[in-house]
Write an enzyme that holds these catalytic residues in place. Sequence first.
Site, PDB file in Angstrom:
ATOM      1  N   TYR A 136       0.822  -1.212   0.000  1.00  0.00           N
ATOM      2  CA  TYR A 136       0.000   0.000   0.000  1.00  0.00           C
ATOM      3  C   TYR A 136       0.859   1.267   0.000  1.00  0.00           C
ATOM      4  O   TYR A 136       0.410   2.313  -0.459  1.00  0.00           O
ATOM      5  CB  TYR A 136      -0.922   0.026   1.227  1.00  0.00           C
ATOM      6  CG  TYR A 136      -2.254  -0.664   1.012  1.00  0.00           C
ATOM      7  CD1 TYR A 136      -2.316  -2.021   0.709  1.00  0.00           C
ATOM      8  CD2 TYR A 136      -3.450   0.042   1.124  1.00  0.00           C
ATOM      9  CE1 TYR A 136      -3.528  -2.658   0.522  1.00  0.00           C
ATOM     10  CE2 TYR A 136      -4.676  -0.592   0.940  1.00  0.00           C
ATOM     11  CZ  TYR A 136      -4.713  -1.935   0.633  1.00  0.00           C
ATOM     12  OH  TYR A 136      -5.922  -2.553   0.448  1.00  0.00           O
ATOM     13  N   LYS A 146       3.164 -15.413   1.898  1.00  0.00           N
ATOM     14  CA  LYS A 146       3.461 -16.285   0.764  1.00  0.00           C
ATOM     15  C   LYS A 146       4.973 -16.523   0.736  1.00  0.00           C
ATOM     16  O   LYS A 146       5.682 -16.097  -0.178  1.00  0.00           O
ATOM     17  CB  LYS A 146       2.993 -15.635  -0.549  1.00  0.00           C
ATOM     18  CG  LYS A 146       1.501 -15.723  -0.800  1.00  0.00           C
ATOM     19  CD  LYS A 146       1.039 -17.081  -1.332  1.00  0.00           C
ATOM     20  CE  LYS A 146       1.485 -17.316  -2.765  1.00  0.00           C
ATOM     21  NZ  LYS A 146       1.062 -18.666  -3.243  1.00  0.00           N
ATOM     22  N   ASP A 173      -2.879 -18.131   0.154  1.00  0.00           N
ATOM     23  CA  ASP A 173      -3.892 -18.771  -0.699  1.00  0.00           C
ATOM     24  C   ASP A 173      -4.588 -19.902   0.055  1.00  0.00           C
ATOM     25  O   ASP A 173      -5.808 -20.063   0.007  1.00  0.00           O
ATOM     26  CB  ASP A 173      -3.283 -19.265  -2.023  1.00  0.00           C
ATOM     27  CG  ASP A 173      -2.048 -20.132  -1.833  1.00  0.00           C
ATOM     28  OD1 ASP A 173      -1.485 -20.144  -0.711  1.00  0.00           O
ATOM     29  OD2 ASP A 173      -1.636 -20.806  -2.801  1.00  0.00           O
ATOM     30  N   ASP A 186      -6.306  -7.209   3.633  1.00  0.00           N
ATOM     31  CA  ASP A 186      -7.443  -6.587   2.949  1.00  0.00           C
ATOM     32  C   ASP A 186      -8.338  -7.679   2.350  1.00  0.00           C
ATOM     33  O   ASP A 186      -9.563  -7.674   2.542  1.00  0.00           O
ATOM     34  CB  ASP A 186      -6.916  -5.653   1.853  1.00  0.00           C
ATOM     35  CG  ASP A 186      -8.037  -4.895   1.147  1.00  0.00           C
ATOM     36  OD1 ASP A 186      -8.977  -4.462   1.837  1.00  0.00           O
ATOM     37  OD2 ASP A 186      -7.970  -4.756  -0.083  1.00  0.00           O
ATOM     38  N   ASP A 196     -12.094  -9.462   4.059  1.00  0.00           N
ATOM     39  CA  ASP A 196     -13.365  -9.464   3.324  1.00  0.00           C
ATOM     40  C   ASP A 196     -13.940 -10.875   3.255  1.00  0.00           C
ATOM     41  O   ASP A 196     -15.153 -11.082   3.415  1.00  0.00           O
ATOM     42  CB  ASP A 196     -13.174  -8.928   1.890  1.00  0.00           C
ATOM     43  CG  ASP A 196     -13.417  -7.421   1.794  1.00  0.00           C
ATOM     44  OD1 ASP A 196     -13.336  -6.750   2.833  1.00  0.00           O
ATOM     45  OD2 ASP A 196     -13.688  -6.936   0.679  1.00  0.00           O
TER      46      ASP A 196
END
Length: 370
Positions: A143, A193, A227, A251, A255
């Site tokens: 970001y 990751k 993932d 983020d 959600d």
Amino acid sequence: MASNKTLLMLPGDGIGPEVCNQVRRVVDWMAKRRAVNFDIKDGLVGGACYDVHKQAVTDETMQDAMDADAVLFGAVGGPQYDNVERHARPEAGLLRLRKEMDLFANLRPAVTFDALLDASTLKPEVIQGLDIMIVRELTAGVYFGEPRGMQVYEGVERCVDTQAYTKAEVERVAEVAFDLARKRNSKVHSVEKANVMETGVFWRKTVTALHESGGYSDIELQHMYADNCAMQLVRNPKQFDVIVTDNLFGDLLSDAAAMCTGSLGMLPSASLGAVDEFGRRKALYEPVHGSAPDIAGQDLANPSAMMLSFAMTLRYSFDLQEDADLIENAVQMAMKSGKRTGDIMADGCEQVGTTGFGDAIIRALDEQAA
Ligand code: IPM
Ligand code: MN
């Protein structure tokens, strides 16, 4: 006499103002019935600020945010700002607040309400009793990483974003996660990751070292690729207690976790800075749902997430646990009374508007205080 607690209210755009108005009613109730007094200052943010000042937040409002004990943030954004330059877009106001207030720890609880079990697209047995806390790093990573933007590299035009983390940035957010886990079920999943990204390897190494040497041996720590975490969240979300992850993965995963509960309109969040020498920390509280321009201004929005964000304010900024309980219970009681806003409407319930649900919450507060 101790001075009043100060709140900066930034309602913003879309449904932000109307859900904030319901919180104002609760603030008044607290003053009358609990002798807890807040001084509320109002400010503009997002598109509402752009309309007046051609920027998403002003320096004056930034200063007010720095000085307030806590910031209550509604929502920002709307289609009418789609073509505004990036630095002045509604989201830029929120990102500036996060960055300049150094609100590095974003707490996003995903909790299933029994009354709303059927609202989720997942099977009731998969989500009943779900209670996850996602701790998202909020002031670094892709970001904010530099360089960013267009470049010409070996004669070819390209665009870059940069994922970067310092050791201190990883440690401080992991500490928040471990400390929270200790008050919950003592389990932390650290998510990255590391199979692909250098920052992922570094994240994992740093969290592991902190776990070993930071006095957190009572906390169970597991590492998980992002993932896989996304998959596990829809497969078996109850395996999680606290999840700590970087800004971008946080983020996305928050959600996904929010939608497991089936009720985005119910979920609050807290963004916290470091604790200073006086035990005070900068903080901003906001609902997860966003500005919902399609239903704005029609008395349709569910004020619960904003209300629960105010309960988090009482908990994390003012240590008013009992008062926070009162509000959280009131939201539950309002739902059990059969009143529902459109987003959580169910058979046999009575559909009410934003104000009507606010009425039900105030009634439930009265009942508890009686
Ligand atoms: C969120 C939002 C923001 C983000 C946007 C509005 C900048 O999606 O708070 O999750 O991406 O962080
Ligand atoms: Mn988001």
